[in-house]
Design a protein around this motif. Sequence first.
Motif, PDB file in Angstrom:
ATOM      1  N   PRO A 151     -12.131  -8.023 -10.519  1.00 35.50           N
ATOM      2  CA  PRO A 151     -10.751  -7.473 -10.850  1.00 35.50           C
ATOM      3  C   PRO A 151     -10.463  -6.702 -12.343  1.00 35.50           C
ATOM      4  N   MET A 152     -11.311  -7.392 -13.293  1.00 35.01           N
ATOM      5  CA  MET A 152     -10.898  -6.578 -14.662  1.00 35.01           C
ATOM      6  C   MET A 152     -12.008  -5.751 -15.120  1.00 35.01           C
ATOM      7  N   GLY A 153     -13.188  -5.319 -13.839  1.00 36.63           N
ATOM      8  CA  GLY A 153     -14.181  -4.603 -14.260  1.00 36.63           C
ATOM      9  C   GLY A 153     -15.487  -4.634 -13.731  1.00 36.63           C
ATOM     10  N   TRP A 154     -16.584  -5.152 -14.554  1.00 40.18           N
ATOM     11  CA  TRP A 154     -17.880  -5.370 -14.034  1.00 40.18           C
ATOM     12  C   TRP A 154     -18.423  -6.457 -14.948  1.00 40.18           C
ATOM     13  N   LEU A 155     -19.553  -7.152 -14.509  1.00 46.83           N
ATOM     14  CA  LEU A 155     -20.016  -8.182 -15.063  1.00 46.83           C
ATOM     15  C   LEU A 155     -21.630  -8.014 -14.776  1.00 46.83           C
ATOM     16  N   ASN A 156     -22.369  -8.284 -15.808  1.00 42.01           N
ATOM     17  CA  ASN A 156     -23.900  -8.379 -15.625  1.00 42.01           C
ATOM     18  C   ASN A 156     -24.065 -10.050 -15.986  1.00 42.01           C
ATOM     19  N   LEU A 157     -25.162 -10.301 -15.217  1.00 41.43           N
ATOM     20  CA  LEU A 157     -25.639 -11.790 -15.517  1.00 41.43           C
ATOM     21  C   LEU A 157     -26.870 -11.965 -15.087  1.00 41.43           C
ATOM     22  N   ILE A 158     -27.688 -12.919 -15.753  1.00 41.48           N
ATOM     23  CA  ILE A 158     -28.917 -13.518 -15.443  1.00 41.48           C
ATOM     24  C   ILE A 158     -28.579 -14.929 -15.164  1.00 41.48           C
ATOM     25  N   VAL A 159     -29.554 -15.394 -14.010  1.00 45.04           N
ATOM     26  CA  VAL A 159     -29.547 -16.902 -13.755  1.00 45.04           C
ATOM     27  C   VAL A 159     -30.993 -17.139 -13.493  1.00 45.04           C
ATOM     28  N   LEU A 160     -31.381 -18.031 -14.452  1.00 44.89           N
ATOM     29  CA  LEU A 160     -32.923 -18.493 -14.543  1.00 44.89           C
ATOM     30  C   LEU A 160     -32.997 -19.846 -14.016  1.00 44.89           C
ATOM     31  N   LYS A 161     -33.666 -20.178 -12.871  1.00 47.33           N
ATOM     32  CA  LYS A 161     -33.709 -21.556 -12.129  1.00 47.33           C
ATOM     33  C   LYS A 161     -34.979 -22.340 -12.684  1.00 47.33           C
ATOM     34  N   ASP A 162     -34.963 -23.431 -13.390  1.00 47.73           N
ATOM     35  CA  ASP A 162     -35.864 -24.256 -14.168  1.00 47.73           C
ATOM     36  C   ASP A 162     -36.889 -24.614 -12.685  1.00 47.73           C
ATOM     37  N   MET A 163     -38.342 -24.097 -12.898  1.00 51.60           N
ATOM     38  CA  MET A 163     -38.922 -24.633 -11.193  1.00 51.60           C
ATOM     39  C   MET A 163     -40.022 -25.587 -12.020  1.00 51.60           C
TER      40      MET A 163
END
Length: 433
Positions: A151-163
């Motif tokens: 609603p406020m614009g846009w977001l970038n994100l990185i998600v790293l899952k520990d394997m």
Amino acid sequence: MFKKLHLRLTLLCTLITAVILASMAAGVLYIAQRQQEESDAVALRSDLNSILYHLQFQSVIDRSWLAQTENGNRLLIHIEDKGSPLRFEGSYPTSTDRAQLIALGKEAAAAKGFHWSEPPSSTIEADVVTFSLSGEAGEPYLGAAAATSTPMGWLNLIVLKDMRLPYLQGIRRLELFAALVLMGTLLLALFSWWFTGRALRPVEESRVRQTRFIAAASHELRSPLAVIGTSASAIPKAAPEQAKRFAAAIGTECRRMSRLVDDLLLLAGRDAKTWSVSFQPLEVETLLLDTCELYESLAAERGISLRLLLEDEEPLPKIQGDRQRLGQVLSVLLDNALCYTPRGGRITLCVKVPHNALQILVSDTGNGIPDEHKAHIFERFYRVESSRSNKEHYGLGLSIAKEIVELHRGHIFVRDTPGGGATFVVELPSERH
């Protein structure tokens, strides 16, 4: 030779079965690994969707929620609002510096075509790419980069899952399968040693019997050949009467050799499975009467009584057999009895009819057979006389009789005659039901 062959066959069987077992284990591990990777990818996408859903409908990002999400799902979450990083130090512990991992994640996403500083191409769906990377200590991570509208614009994100946990589970699974393959290979080696030993045993026993057979045949042939050679060399220098005796000795030894060669050829044919047996309905009374007639005069010459006892109440059942071969069995038994029964003794042929069988008994009143020899008298070239003083028999007749009886699906054995002597029993299946 057989020990080396035994070892080689064991090694070959073990190698082949070990390769098959290892291939099956590798296949199972490969399938399990692929399923694990698919499961991990699904889990990462589920975590990413949960985070995206939360960000799209929340005007304020709750840092405590991010911390709980990281710790609960073994995640590293990095969010940027229009290129400005969210001030969140993270709560999930890592071996490699967090900032370095985020930088590696951005590089991996860029390599997949993800433009980090640009808004999503759609306001409805997020732009998502997945990748994998390793930290400085070699720890594996499965990652995803996404750009989503808010609603406020846009977001970038990185998600790293520990394997690391799935990786360690995979290592343990590999070690377990390796231990199972090793244990299975050892068990297969033991089984192969036992199995090949049993498989080779008849071959080795056959070779031993063949060696003994050849040695015994050579021994038996050497004696008449020596007599023939000595007699032949003495004839030119001997007087007429002595020359006749030498010639008679040569004739006697030639006949002995002829009988021996005939027996050897007969047994060789049996070993090669070339014996021909013609099964036809056979009347036992006729066979016994004809055989007794052949030996009556010979028994009388030796002063031995030969009797045939038949039951008069009812006819004997017919049997399926080869008349010539069974006549040969009776001839062997009567020859044997005449040889070992002293003058004034008695030889008796009789028939008994137990249930579904017919027994022909040849009894004599000779010296009998000691118990320690009874188990061996049907072996080739075996004779009770250790000195081999009796020149009429080579120890092949009873083995020939045994082979013929077994071809008729019967069996032959010996027991003591009441009062002294030996009784040979030939038991054959009858047609009476």
